[in-house]
Write an enzyme that holds these catalytic residues in place. Sequence first.
Site, PDB file in Angstrom:
ATOM      1  N   HIS A  36     -12.170 -44.840  38.528  1.00  0.00           N
ATOM      2  CA  HIS A  36     -12.754 -43.888  37.583  1.00  0.00           C
ATOM      3  C   HIS A  36     -11.776 -43.600  36.445  1.00  0.00           C
ATOM      4  O   HIS A  36     -12.167 -43.573  35.277  1.00  0.00           O
ATOM      5  CB  HIS A  36     -13.145 -42.601  38.316  1.00  0.00           C
ATOM      6  N   ASP A  83     -18.985 -42.118  35.508  1.00  0.00           N
ATOM      7  CA  ASP A  83     -19.159 -40.978  36.410  1.00  0.00           C
ATOM      8  C   ASP A  83     -20.136 -41.296  37.536  1.00  0.00           C
ATOM      9  O   ASP A  83     -19.899 -40.948  38.698  1.00  0.00           O
ATOM     10  CB  ASP A  83     -19.621 -39.746  35.634  1.00  0.00           C
TER      11      ASP A  83
END
EC number: 3.1.1.4
Length: 125
Positions: free
Chosen positions: A48, A99
Site C-alpha cells: 500500500h 486503498d
Amino acid sequence: NLYQFGNMIQCANHGRRPTRHYMDYGCYCGKGGSGTPVDELDRCCQTHDDCYGEAEKLPACNYMMSGPYYNTYSYECNEGELTCKDNNDECKAFICNCDRTAAICFARAPYNDANWNIDTKTRCQ
C-alpha cells in the site's frame, strides 16, 4: 484519503477489527516504513505504501491536495464488496484502487497481536 481508507478497511473486514489496530502494526502499517515486513499483513501495508508512492509520481496527481492522503474518491461498499466508481478521474481511480486492494489484503491476512506496536528501531532494520 485516509478517512475513506479506514472506511474501506471496515467494509472489507465487516467491522471485525477496528481501523486503529492497523495504524501501528509491524514495520509498514502506520506512518513511514522500513526494513523487512514482519508478516503477511505487514506486506499488505508495504504494498500500500508503494502504491501511494506510485500515485504521487502520476502527472494527474501532481497538484496541491491531490495526493493519496487527501484526495477524495468515489467508491461503494456493499456487504464487504468494495468497488471504485467509474466517475473517478485518473488520480482518484489510482488511489481508490490502492486503498481497495490494501483493504481486501488486510481482511484476508492474519492479525498477530505480537506485531502491534513493536519496537521498529530493532525489528525493522
